[in-house]
Design a protein around this motif. Structure first.
Motif, PDB file in Angstrom:
ATOM      1  N   TYR A   1       0.809  -1.212   0.000  1.00 28.22           N
ATOM      2  CA  TYR A   1       0.000   0.000   0.000  1.00 28.22           C
ATOM      3  C   TYR A   1       0.851   1.275   0.000  1.00 28.22           C
ATOM      4  O   TYR A   1       0.869   2.032   0.960  1.00 28.22           O
ATOM      5  CB  TYR A   1      -0.952   0.008   1.191  1.00 28.22           C
ATOM      6  N   ALA A   2       1.573   1.472  -1.070  1.00 27.70           N
ATOM      7  CA  ALA A   2       2.337   2.706  -1.274  1.00 27.70           C
ATOM      8  C   ALA A   2       2.328   2.968  -2.771  1.00 27.70           C
ATOM      9  O   ALA A   2       3.107   2.373  -3.505  1.00 27.70           O
ATOM     10  CB  ALA A   2       3.755   2.562  -0.755  1.00 27.70           C
TER      11      ALA A   2
ATOM     12  N   ILE B   1       7.128   2.278  -8.495  1.00 26.90           N
ATOM     13  CA  ILE B   1       8.586   2.211  -8.607  1.00 26.90           C
ATOM     14  C   ILE B   1       9.044   0.761  -8.623  1.00 26.90           C
ATOM     15  O   ILE B   1       9.896   0.356  -9.423  1.00 26.90           O
ATOM     16  CB  ILE B   1       9.254   2.967  -7.440  1.00 26.90           C
ATOM     17  N   ALA B   2       8.467  -0.053  -7.740  1.00 28.19           N
ATOM     18  CA  ALA B   2       8.873  -1.457  -7.615  1.00 28.19           C
ATOM     19  C   ALA B   2       8.615  -2.238  -8.900  1.00 28.19           C
ATOM     20  O   ALA B   2       9.495  -2.960  -9.383  1.00 28.19           O
ATOM     21  CB  ALA B   2       8.134  -2.105  -6.442  1.00 28.19           C
TER      22      ALA B   2
ATOM     23  N   SER C   1     -10.133   1.590  -1.494  1.00 26.69           N
ATOM     24  CA  SER C   1     -10.345   2.077  -2.866  1.00 26.69           C
ATOM     25  C   SER C   1      -9.120   1.803  -3.737  1.00 26.69           C
ATOM     26  O   SER C   1      -9.255   1.523  -4.922  1.00 26.69           O
ATOM     27  CB  SER C   1     -10.670   3.574  -2.859  1.00 26.69           C
ATOM     28  N   TRP C   2      -7.930   1.865  -3.142  1.00 30.64           N
ATOM     29  CA  TRP C   2      -6.710   1.552  -3.895  1.00 30.64           C
ATOM     30  C   TRP C   2      -6.700   0.073  -4.281  1.00 30.64           C
ATOM     31  O   TRP C   2      -6.359  -0.284  -5.409  1.00 30.64           O
ATOM     32  CB  TRP C   2      -5.488   1.897  -3.054  1.00 30.64           C
TER      33      TRP C   2
ATOM     34  N   THR D   1      -1.441   4.965   6.240  1.00 28.38           N
ATOM     35  CA  THR D   1      -1.029   6.344   5.944  1.00 28.38           C
ATOM     36  C   THR D   1      -0.484   6.481   4.530  1.00 28.38           C
ATOM     37  O   THR D   1       0.365   5.711   4.101  1.00 28.38           O
ATOM     38  CB  THR D   1       0.044   6.812   6.940  1.00 28.38           C
ATOM     39  N   THR D   2      -0.998   7.466   3.811  1.00 26.03           N
ATOM     40  CA  THR D   2      -0.467   7.815   2.488  1.00 26.03           C
ATOM     41  C   THR D   2      -0.350   9.335   2.409  1.00 26.03           C
ATOM     42  O   THR D   2      -0.813  10.053   3.298  1.00 26.03           O
ATOM     43  CB  THR D   2      -1.394   7.330   1.352  1.00 26.03           C
ATOM     44  N   ASP D   3       0.263   9.816   1.352  1.00 23.60           N
ATOM     45  CA  ASP D   3       0.413  11.265   1.184  1.00 23.60           C
ATOM     46  C   ASP D   3      -0.946  11.960   1.209  1.00 23.60           C
ATOM     47  O   ASP D   3      -1.112  13.011   1.828  1.00 23.60           O
ATOM     48  CB  ASP D   3       1.125  11.570  -0.143  1.00 23.60           C
ATOM     49  N   GLU D   4      -1.915  11.373   0.508  1.00 25.28           N
ATOM     50  CA  GLU D   4      -3.220  12.006   0.358  1.00 25.28           C
ATOM     51  C   GLU D   4      -4.024  11.992   1.659  1.00 25.28           C
ATOM     52  O   GLU D   4      -4.628  12.994   2.045  1.00 25.28           O
ATOM     53  CB  GLU D   4      -4.011  11.324  -0.756  1.00 25.28           C
ATOM     54  N   SER D   5      -4.047  10.843   2.351  1.00 23.18           N
ATOM     55  CA  SER D   5      -4.790  10.770   3.608  1.00 23.18           C
ATOM     56  C   SER D   5      -4.146  11.671   4.662  1.00 23.18           C
ATOM     57  O   SER D   5      -4.834  12.311   5.459  1.00 23.18           O
ATOM     58  CB  SER D   5      -4.864   9.327   4.119  1.00 23.18           C
TER      59      SER D   5
END
Length: 233
Positions: free
Chosen positions: A50-51, A57-58, A137-138, A108-112
């Motif tokens: 979940y990133a 990138i991976a 949702s992701w 936790t993500t940038d948007e949340s």
């Protein structure tokens, strides 16, 4: 509000994020399948890692023949920023516990983080509702992607990744209208990151985040004031 009401409030606040995560998840799935991951691996990656940027990138590195060690190390550096974000989140919330923090930090993500940081609400359950809905949702976007990949042209699936930038704009614009200093801080932090990328590579994300936060303390300090209950006005 009760814990249920606070959770539902967070759920509603996450709706704009879901509108960006679902198409971006489809774009990620297209890259993952192209890199050789199975549909189960593609969706499982979104559940366990979940990133968004890290996953993209991976799978891009995997597609280019990078080793597992290189992929893990790169993601470790890129995702170090979540340590900073989680510290900020859990300093803001009230009536929480170490167990609840440990269970929710994966979400936790940038948007949340950006959405919750700009909210007056400081309840951990609001944050859980916001971030859990975003996470689901992701995953949904990735699941949709592995099923519709063969039905859509490549140019369409690749274009879904643009939704991430549109999402950031949608989150920032309403708050920039209230206080132009927020927009100025974003621009300053972005410029710092661009400059540092040529010097320290992926570490620039961490350093620019910390420097941006430090600048924000002085730039926005007199525009927002903490209330008695820990909120911001």
């Amino acid at each position: 509000m009760s814990k249920k009401d606070e959770f539902i409030f967070g759920f509603k606040k996450a709706i704009p994020i879901t509108m960006g995560y679902i198409p971006m998840g489809i774009g990620y799935a297209a890259l993952a399948i192209k890199a050789g991951l199975t549909p189960l691996q593609t969706v499982g990656f979104s559940i366990l890692v979940y990133a968004g940027a890290g996953e993209i990138i991976a799978v891009t590195m995997l597609l280019n023949g990078a080793t597992a060690f290189a992929i893990i190390l790169t993601n470790f550096v890129v995702n170090l920023r979540y340590f900073v974000m989680n510290v900020c989140v859990y300093n803001k919330v009230q009536k929480t516990s170490p167990l609840l923090n440990a269970l929710s930090c994966h979400l936790t993500t940038d948007e949340s983080f950006a959405m919750f940081s700009l909210m007056d609400e400081s309840s951990i359950w609001t944050y859980v509702g916001l971030s859990l809905t975003s996470w689901l949702s992701w995953i949904l976007g990735a699941a949709i992607g592995v099923f519709v990949l063969d039905l859509l042209p490549v140019i369409v699936t690749n274009s879904f990744n643009i939704s991430l930038y549109a999402l950031f704009v949608a989150i920032l614009i309403p708050n920039v209208k209230k206080n132009y200093r927020i927009g100025l801080l974003v621009i300053i932090t972005g410029i710092i990151n661009i400059i540092l990328q040529t010097i320290i590579g992926n570490w620039s994300i961490i350093v620019s985040t910390l420097l941006g936060a430090l600048i924000g303390v002085y730039l926005i300090n007199d525009a927002y004031f903490l209330t008695d209950d820990g909120g911001i006005k």
